[in-house]
Design an enzyme around this catalytic site. Sequence first.
Site, short mmCIF file in Angstrom:
data_model
loop_
_atom_site.label_atom_id
_atom_site.label_comp_id
_atom_site.label_asym_id
_atom_site.label_seq_id
_atom_site.Cartn_x
_atom_site.Cartn_y
_atom_site.Cartn_z
N ASP A 117 50.16 5.42 9.33
CA ASP A 117 49.07 5.66 10.28
C ASP A 117 48.76 7.16 10.38
OD1 ASP A 117 47.71 3.51 11.35
OD2 ASP A 117 49.17 3.13 12.94
N GLN B 248 51.67 -1.01 16.48
CA GLN B 248 50.31 -1.20 17.02
C GLN B 248 50.22 -0.60 18.43
OE1 GLN B 248 47.68 -2.64 15.29
NE2 GLN B 248 46.46 -1.91 17.01
N LYS C 49 45.38 -6.91 9.65
CA LYS C 49 46.13 -5.99 8.78
C LYS C 49 47.05 -6.78 7.87
CE LYS C 49 45.73 -2.18 12.04
NZ LYS C 49 46.29 -1.41 13.15
#
Length: 293
Positions: A120, A97, A53
């Site tokens: 997200d 994460q 990422k």
Amino acid sequence: MTARIIDGNALAAQVRGEIAQRAQALSAQGETPCLAVLLVGEDPASAVYVRNKVAACEKAGIRSLRFDYARDVDPAEVMRKLAELNADASVHGILVQLPLPPQFDEAAVLEAISIHKDVDGFHAENVGRLSQNREAFIPCTPHGVMKMLESVDAPVQGAEAVVIGRSNIVGKPMAMLLTNAGATVTVTHSKTRDLAAHTRRADILVVAIGRPRFIGADMIKPGAIVIDVGMNRVPDGPDAGKLCGDVDYASASEVAGAITPVPGGVGPMTITMLLENTVISAQRALARREARS
Ligand code: NAP
């Protein structure tokens, strides 16, 4: 029939090129897109995802900040960092994460992220907005799937769509996006009776189970569009250890009209949509700044 291959690598490269241009234009206006990524613990798979990422951000001209914490960190320390990042106007996206170690309340962590920076799309408010078909950050994997359907001009409106899997990160938001786009959607899962009876009537079949090559040609309607979200390792045989999807690609591609491969399908689109969400967030921040001045 030999299915058309929906090439996730090619589409991701094209979309990332567009994102890089948008990022450059934002930087020129003093709003360089910035993503903050928090990683807790030393899980090797999570570390690879985070590395990818951050690298993808750099390539697209998006600034990235990375914060690493030991597995036994006090959750209060992570919450303090989230509050700090929420208040920092130069940060547009915040990503924690997953999964988190057991001392964390995952839902509480996700809801501590500002909904304006929730790239997200996992915050309950963004999930609610998506279900109401209002402006929201859309979770990256299903967002990428919609882009893939768009790329082949899939007639989503009026289509019979079947989603296998009901997770919060893939199956449920996928079903909402397809519903919002006008498909008639059936969501199936491990308790579904006669799964094949559902899958065989799908014009669009999205598979997100996590079982190697589970869906065979006999479960697919001829000509269907098959999107394979699964990422598994082949358990045995000559390909043992290689990456594979939830769909038996070799047999399914003889029946389907279009299909995504694994690797090179949905995977590359997921990070791409994270970059897109970060750029969208920066554009919204710029619009708010301009409205104030
Ligand atoms: P998950 O949270 O484990 O959910 C799996 C879903 O599949 C559950 O809803 C489960 O039903 C259902 N299921 C399990 N066995 C089934 C069966 N025999 N028949 C029908 N449904 C069944 O997984 P996830 O996070 O959604 O991920 C799914 C797959 O996508 C995994 O392989 C993951 O690695 C992959 N993935 C890929 C990307 C990407 O970027 N390509 C991103 C995210 C995930 P129940 O709810 O009843 O248990």
